[in-house]
Design an enzyme around this catalytic site. Structure first.
Site, PDB file in Angstrom:
ATOM      1  N   CYS A   1      -1.931  -3.909   8.332  1.00 30.79           N
ATOM      2  CA  CYS A   1      -1.605  -2.384   9.048  1.00 30.79           C
ATOM      3  C   CYS A   1      -1.103  -2.710  10.040  1.00 30.79           C
ATOM      4  O   CYS A   1      -0.047  -2.150  10.439  1.00 30.79           O
ATOM      5  CB  CYS A   1      -3.008  -1.365   8.914  1.00 30.79           C
ATOM      6  SG  CYS A   1      -4.081  -1.640   7.267  1.00 30.79           S
TER       7      CYS A   1
ATOM      8  N   CYS B   1       0.990  -1.283  -0.025  1.00 32.15           N
ATOM      9  CA  CYS B   1      -0.092  -0.046   0.345  1.00 32.15           C
ATOM     10  C   CYS B   1       0.826   1.223   0.506  1.00 32.15           C
ATOM     11  O   CYS B   1       0.216   2.014   0.648  1.00 32.15           O
ATOM     12  CB  CYS B   1      -0.582  -0.156   1.087  1.00 32.15           C
ATOM     13  SG  CYS B   1      -0.305   0.131   3.326  1.00 32.15           S
TER      14      CYS B   1
HETATM   15 FE1  FES Z   1      -0.675   0.069   4.152  1.00 32.16          FE
HETATM   16 FE2  FES Z   1      -3.072  -0.039   6.005  1.00 32.16          FE
HETATM   17  S1  FES Z   1      -3.768   0.366   4.584  1.00 32.16           S
HETATM   18  S2  FES Z   1      -0.658  -0.026   5.994  1.00 32.16           S
END
Ligand code: FES
Length: 137
Positions: free
Chosen positions: A103, A34
């Site tokens: 996360c 991400c």
């Molecule tokens: Fe990247 Fe949560 S979506 S750490």
């Protein structure tokens, strides 16, 4: 997606946000998927974490988990902080949606990375592992 009240609270009012000047340990980790980044600063005296702050450029769950992680390790010994797992952080937050569990891994690794930096600084061999990139939850 349903977030617990605790997650929302730590997301809206994150604890210990910021930087520590002359920190005894600084760690930064990122999630390759991400692109979110977490930076952790530790002040350590006699192997006890006396202060800790973080900066997270990331999603709400990453902010909430880093906030909770700082609360969980403050006042703890280095050894105790090394035992902090992402599942303990998730549990303290009363759960995270399954797609957001990765996360919380970032929070655990940010703490470990800052502790590794501390070990380097004091010349102690790093006898634990930090995975900087996590592919999957
Ligand atoms: Fe990247 Fe949560 S979506 S750490």
């Amino acid at each position: 997606m349903q977030y617990s009240e605790k997650v929302m609270d730590h997301f809206m009012n994150p604890r210990n946000v910021g930087e520590i000047e002359n920190a005894d340990g600084v760690g930064m980790v990122g999630n390759a998927k991400c692109g979110d980044i977490m930076k952790m600063y530790l002040k350590i005296e006699d192997d006890v974490i006396t202060d800790c702050k973080f900066k997270t450029f990331g999603c709400g769950a990453a902010i909430a988990t880093s906030s909770m992680a700082t609360e969980l390790i403050k006042g703890k010994t280095v050894k105790e902080a090394l035992e902090l797992t992402n599942s303990a952080v998730v549990e303290a937050l009363e759960g995270l949606p399954a797609v957001k569990v990765h996360c919380s891994v970032l929070a655990e690794e940010a703490v470990k990375s800052a502790l590794a930096d501390y070990y380097h600084k004091i010349g102690r061999p790093v006898d634990f592992e930090i995975e900087k990139d996590h592919d999957e939850e």
